[in-house]
Design an enzyme around this catalytic site. Structure first.
Site, PDB file in Angstrom:
ATOM      1  N   LYS A   1       0.846  -1.191   0.000  1.00  0.00           N
ATOM      2  CA  LYS A   1       0.000   0.000   0.000  1.00  0.00           C
ATOM      3  C   LYS A   1       0.883   1.243   0.000  1.00  0.00           C
ATOM      4  CE  LYS A   1      -1.805   2.820   2.973  1.00  0.00           C
ATOM      5  NZ  LYS A   1      -1.912   4.056   2.178  1.00  0.00           N
TER       6      LYS A   1
ATOM      7  N   GLY B   1       6.537   4.703   8.731  1.00  0.00           N
ATOM      8  CA  GLY B   1       5.686   5.876   8.888  1.00  0.00           C
ATOM      9  C   GLY B   1       5.858   6.452  10.277  1.00  0.00           C
ATOM     10  N   SER B   2       4.793   7.045  10.783  1.00  0.00           N
ATOM     11  CA  SER B   2       4.883   7.736  12.066  1.00  0.00           C
ATOM     12  C   SER B   2       4.886   6.743  13.224  1.00  0.00           C
ATOM     13  CB  SER B   2       3.704   8.689  12.215  1.00  0.00           C
ATOM     14  OG  SER B   2       2.497   7.967  12.176  1.00  0.00           O
ATOM     15  N   THR B   3       5.489   7.157  14.316  1.00  0.00           N
ATOM     16  CA  THR B   3       5.553   6.318  15.516  1.00  0.00           C
ATOM     17  C   THR B   3       4.141   6.026  16.025  1.00  0.00           C
ATOM     18  OG1 THR B   3       7.754   7.090  16.069  1.00  0.00           O
ATOM     19  CG2 THR B   3       6.437   6.232  17.891  1.00  0.00           C
TER      20      THR B   3
ATOM     21  N   VAL C   1       1.160   5.814  14.335  1.00  0.00           N
ATOM     22  CA  VAL C   1       0.469   4.780  13.550  1.00  0.00           C
ATOM     23  C   VAL C   1       1.195   3.438  13.717  1.00  0.00           C
ATOM     24  CG1 VAL C   1      -0.295   4.079  11.240  1.00  0.00           C
ATOM     25  CG2 VAL C   1      -0.489   6.463  11.933  1.00  0.00           C
ATOM     26  N   GLY C   2       2.523   3.478  13.819  1.00  0.00           N
ATOM     27  CA  GLY C   2       3.308   2.254  14.008  1.00  0.00           C
ATOM     28  C   GLY C   2       2.919   1.503  15.274  1.00  0.00           C
TER      29      GLY C   2
ATOM     30  N   GLU D   1       9.687   0.906  10.763  1.00  0.00           N
ATOM     31  CA  GLU D   1      10.642   2.005  10.591  1.00  0.00           C
ATOM     32  C   GLU D   1       9.869   3.276  10.875  1.00  0.00           C
ATOM     33  OE1 GLU D   1      13.741   1.562  10.119  1.00  0.00           O
ATOM     34  OE2 GLU D   1      14.009  -0.308   9.014  1.00  0.00           O
TER      35      GLU D   1
ATOM     36  N   GLU E   1       9.247  15.293  16.343  1.00  0.00           N
ATOM     37  CA  GLU E   1       9.695  15.238  14.954  1.00  0.00           C
ATOM     38  C   GLU E   1       8.902  16.264  14.150  1.00  0.00           C
ATOM     39  OE1 GLU E   1       8.729  11.776  12.493  1.00  0.00           O
ATOM     40  OE2 GLU E   1      10.853  11.752  11.968  1.00  0.00           O
TER      41      GLU E   1
HETATM   42  P1  NAP Z   1       1.772   7.790   8.647  1.00  0.00           P
HETATM   43  O1  NAP Z   1       0.595   8.640   8.812  1.00  0.00           O
HETATM   44  O2  NAP Z   1       2.186   6.945   9.782  1.00  0.00           O
HETATM   45  O3  NAP Z   1       1.501   6.914   7.351  1.00  0.00           O
HETATM   46  C1  NAP Z   1       2.376   5.936   6.882  1.00  0.00           C
HETATM   47  C2  NAP Z   1       1.592   4.922   6.083  1.00  0.00           C
HETATM   48  O4  NAP Z   1       0.686   4.233   6.952  1.00  0.00           O
HETATM   49  C3  NAP Z   1       0.722   5.542   4.981  1.00  0.00           C
HETATM   50  O5  NAP Z   1       0.697   4.673   3.876  1.00  0.00           O
HETATM   51  C4  NAP Z   1      -0.636   5.590   5.660  1.00  0.00           C
HETATM   52  O6  NAP Z   1      -1.709   5.640   4.749  1.00  0.00           O
HETATM   53  C5  NAP Z   1      -0.636   4.306   6.434  1.00  0.00           C
HETATM   54  N1  NAP Z   1      -1.607   4.244   7.539  1.00  0.00           N
HETATM   55  C6  NAP Z   1      -2.264   5.261   8.135  1.00  0.00           C
HETATM   56  N2  NAP Z   1      -3.106   4.784   9.070  1.00  0.00           N
HETATM   57  C7  NAP Z   1      -2.969   3.443   9.078  1.00  0.00           C
HETATM   58  C8  NAP Z   1      -3.565   2.381   9.826  1.00  0.00           C
HETATM   59  N3  NAP Z   1      -4.467   2.609  10.769  1.00  0.00           N
HETATM   60  N4  NAP Z   1      -3.195   1.116   9.569  1.00  0.00           N
HETATM   61  C9  NAP Z   1      -2.274   0.843   8.632  1.00  0.00           C
HETATM   62  N5  NAP Z   1      -1.678   1.808   7.880  1.00  0.00           N
HETATM   63  C10 NAP Z   1      -2.013   3.081   8.100  1.00  0.00           C
HETATM   64  O7  NAP Z   1       3.081   8.591   8.287  1.00  0.00           O
HETATM   65  P2  NAP Z   1       3.240   9.639   7.108  1.00  0.00           P
HETATM   66  O8  NAP Z   1       2.436  10.818   7.493  1.00  0.00           O
HETATM   67  O9  NAP Z   1       2.977   8.998   5.813  1.00  0.00           O
HETATM   68  O10 NAP Z   1       4.837   9.888   7.142  1.00  0.00           O
HETATM   69  C11 NAP Z   1       5.459  10.741   8.052  1.00  0.00           C
HETATM   70  C12 NAP Z   1       6.035   9.993   9.243  1.00  0.00           C
HETATM   71  O11 NAP Z   1       6.674   8.767   8.857  1.00  0.00           O
HETATM   72  C13 NAP Z   1       7.116  10.733   9.979  1.00  0.00           C
HETATM   73  O12 NAP Z   1       6.901  10.658  11.364  1.00  0.00           O
HETATM   74  C14 NAP Z   1       8.421  10.016   9.626  1.00  0.00           C
HETATM   75  O13 NAP Z   1       9.466  10.062  10.510  1.00  0.00           O
HETATM   76  C15 NAP Z   1       7.987   8.636   9.453  1.00  0.00           C
HETATM   77  N6  NAP Z   1       8.902   7.912   8.563  1.00  0.00           N
HETATM   78  C16 NAP Z   1       9.842   7.070   9.067  1.00  0.00           C
HETATM   79  C17 NAP Z   1      10.735   6.418   8.229  1.00  0.00           C
HETATM   80  C18 NAP Z   1      11.758   5.445   8.727  1.00  0.00           C
HETATM   81  O14 NAP Z   1      12.360   4.749   7.922  1.00  0.00           O
HETATM   82  N7  NAP Z   1      12.006   5.339   9.996  1.00  0.00           N
HETATM   83  C19 NAP Z   1      10.661   6.626   6.877  1.00  0.00           C
HETATM   84  C20 NAP Z   1       9.702   7.503   6.383  1.00  0.00           C
HETATM   85  C21 NAP Z   1       8.833   8.134   7.234  1.00  0.00           C
HETATM   86  P3  NAP Z   1      -2.289   7.078   4.239  1.00  0.00           P
HETATM   87  O15 NAP Z   1      -1.364   7.541   3.220  1.00  0.00           O
HETATM   88  O16 NAP Z   1      -3.620   6.768   3.691  1.00  0.00           O
HETATM   89  O17 NAP Z   1      -2.335   7.963   5.455  1.00  0.00           O
END
Ligand code: NAP
Ligand code: MG
Length: 452
Positions: free
Chosen positions: A153, A206-208, A210-211, A228, A355
């Site tokens: 996804k 993604g975000s901590t 949602v993780g 991650e 962050e």
């Molecule tokens: P996010 O809101 O956590 O979303 C990440 C992914 O998860 C997106 O595809 C999102 O879909 C999906 N998602 C949202 N809700 C979900 C759920 N309930 N169940 C399963 N999947 C779900 O993060 P973001 O806003 O895309 O990215 C920013 C954050 O990601 C930052 O905090 C950043 O540090 C972190 N990040 C970390 C790394 C790493 O390698 N450590 C790399 C990149 C980003 P949608 O697009 O539909 O919301």
């Protein structure tokens, strides 16, 4: 339902993409389970050859993929070419894995004991919008190499390059349904990967916040996860460092990809005796960052991904924020935000702990080596970081002292696909990349064969 993909540099609609609902996801998972039964039986040499062809197909499409990312994510063309090349290289690297998924022969009495690395089944990969191509490839390439099938996804904002990669996989001869890209909402498609008993493992970036939810959901089925997550990495600069080099590199260590980088060195820690000199050098380096049209070859920083993200970042920089200096950003259409340097004085300030995920960096002084390590570790995160010093012993001690998964000394680079990548503390669970990544997509089976 459809989603309009917006070019973040000019706010124009690029295209419209259909978002899948739960029923379509379930059908895709069931096709993936079926495809797994034959993909796992493809001989190691043939699986390797198909992955090499996939890497070649990405290489042949590199400029198209890069241009697609420029329009979809507002990445600079230079970065986007690197990202497409990274996806190619990661696929090529793990094309070497099928023939090298080597188990052990362990000495035992009365027979022979061997271990085998068997694929898990369907792997669900959930990707964020900040590095759509690399992060997708870091998951799907080792998963496919180990004999799993993949449902992926992409983030809602950035589905285009992932969809193109799936077309290229098919074109290269990877069988139908072995690698499927399923655009949709996280709360629908991503959540379904977590909840569906037919998905054997989740890779989430993604975000901590949602993780944590993904981990809790996976716990209900004891489903393995690789996470991650976020970062707030320290760039530690000692007075005995090459200050010119440290200052020249520091803007790119945090403003690259407009700061939307989990490895961003968003906290600069400078030894007090060198603070003023560093700030002078750093100011001219920040003013030199070229912010503008992503398709321009000279551009070094583009826009943020969305209006929501720009407003979030702006929320960290109110009128009375402790601004030391700022760079420039274009006016008008697009989600622009200038490189911004802040010097908060209260160690508890949220600027130093949350962050921001935008082009905003804090600079704080430290007293000595122990103080530097203490401040660096005063964070819930532990993804990456840099240490600048000319003293090798100090570099080793501080590298061992900082709680983070990826450190670099006299350098800001943290990602090489053939070395392991991942975070300590709230920055994640498990590791991606490096020689061992395929093992994270296998179960180890132990077999004892009696000689009686
Ligand atoms: P996010 O809101 O956590 O979303 C990440 C992914 O998860 C997106 O595809 C999102 O879909 C999906 N998602 C949202 N809700 C979900 C759920 N309930 N169940 C399963 N999947 C779900 O993060 P973001 O806003 O895309 O990215 C920013 C954050 O990601 C930052 O905090 C950043 O540090 C972190 N990040 C970390 C790394 C790493 O390698 N450590 C790399 C990149 C980003 P949608 O697009 O539909 O919301
Ligand atoms: Mg989100």
């Amino acid at each position: 339902m459809n989603y309009d993909v917006i070019n973040p540099a000019n706010e124009e609609i690029v295209t419209s993409v259909e978002l899948l609902e739960v029923e379509a996801v379930d059908e895709a998972i069931s096709r993936s389970r079926k495809a797994f039964l034959s993909w796992r039986e493809v001989s190691p040499g043939d699986r390797a050859r198909l992955l090499r062809r996939f890497a070649d197909a990405v290489d042949a499409d590199l400029e198209n993929l890069a241009q697609l990312e420029v329009r979809n994510a507002g990445h600079t063309i230079g970065n986007a070419r690197w990202e497409a090349g990274n996806a190619r290289d990661v696929i090529a690297y793990y094309s070497g894995a099928p023939e090298r998924l080597i188990g052990q022969q362990i000495p035992v009495a009365d027979g022979l004991n061997i271990t085998i690395h068997e694929p898990l089944g369907v792997v669900g990969i959930i990707v964020p919008w900040n590095f759509p191509m690399p992060i997708a490839a870091w998951g799907f390439a080792p998963a496919l190499a180990a004999g799993n099938t993949v449902v992926l996804k992409p983030a809602e904002y950035t589905p285009l390059t992932a969809l193109r990669l799936a077309e290229l996989a098919l074109q290269a001869g990877i069988p139908e349904d072995v690698f499927q890209v399923l655009p949709g909402k996280g709360s629908v498609v991503g959540q379904r990967f977590v909840d569906h008993p037919g998905v054997a493992k989740i890779v989430f970036t993604g975000s901590t916040e949602v993780g944590r939810g993904v981990l809790a959901g996976a716990a209900a089925q004891l489903k393995p996860v690789t996470l991650e997550l976020g970062g707030k990495s320290a760039n530690i600069i000692f007075a005995d460092a090459d200050l010119e080099a440290a200052a020249a590199g520091a803007p790119y260590a945090v403003f690259d990809n407009a700061g939307q980088d989990c490895c961003a060195r968003s906290r600069i820690l400078v030894e007090r005796s060198a603070f003023d000199r560093f700030m002078t050098l750093f100011e001219s380096a920040v003013r030199g960052v070229v912010v503008g049209a992503p398709e321009d070859e000279k551009t070094e920083m583009g826009p943020l991904i969305s209006a929501v993200q720009r407003d979030r970042v702006a929320g960290f920089v109110p009128e009375d924020a402790p601004i030391a200096f700022r760079g420039d950003a274009p006016q008008g259409a697009g989600f622009w935000f200038p490189p911004t340097v802040l010097t908060p004085s209260d160690p508890a300030d949220r600027l130093l702990h949350e962050e921001i995920f935008g082009p905003v960096v804090t600079v704080v002084p430290f007293a000595d080596e122990a103080d530097a390590v203490r401040i660096a570790n005063d964070s819930q995160f532990g993804l990456s970081g840099s240490i600048w010093t000319s003293n090798t012993g100090k570099a080793i001690r501080v590298s061992r002292g900082v709680e983070a998964g990826n450190l670099s000394v006299n350098s800001n680079s943290s990602v090489r696909y053939w070395t392991p990548f991942g975070g300590y503390k709230s920055s994640g669970l498990g590791r991606e990349l490096g020689p061992d990544a395929p093992l994270a997509f296998t179960e180890t089976k132990n077999i004892f064969i009696s000689n009686r």
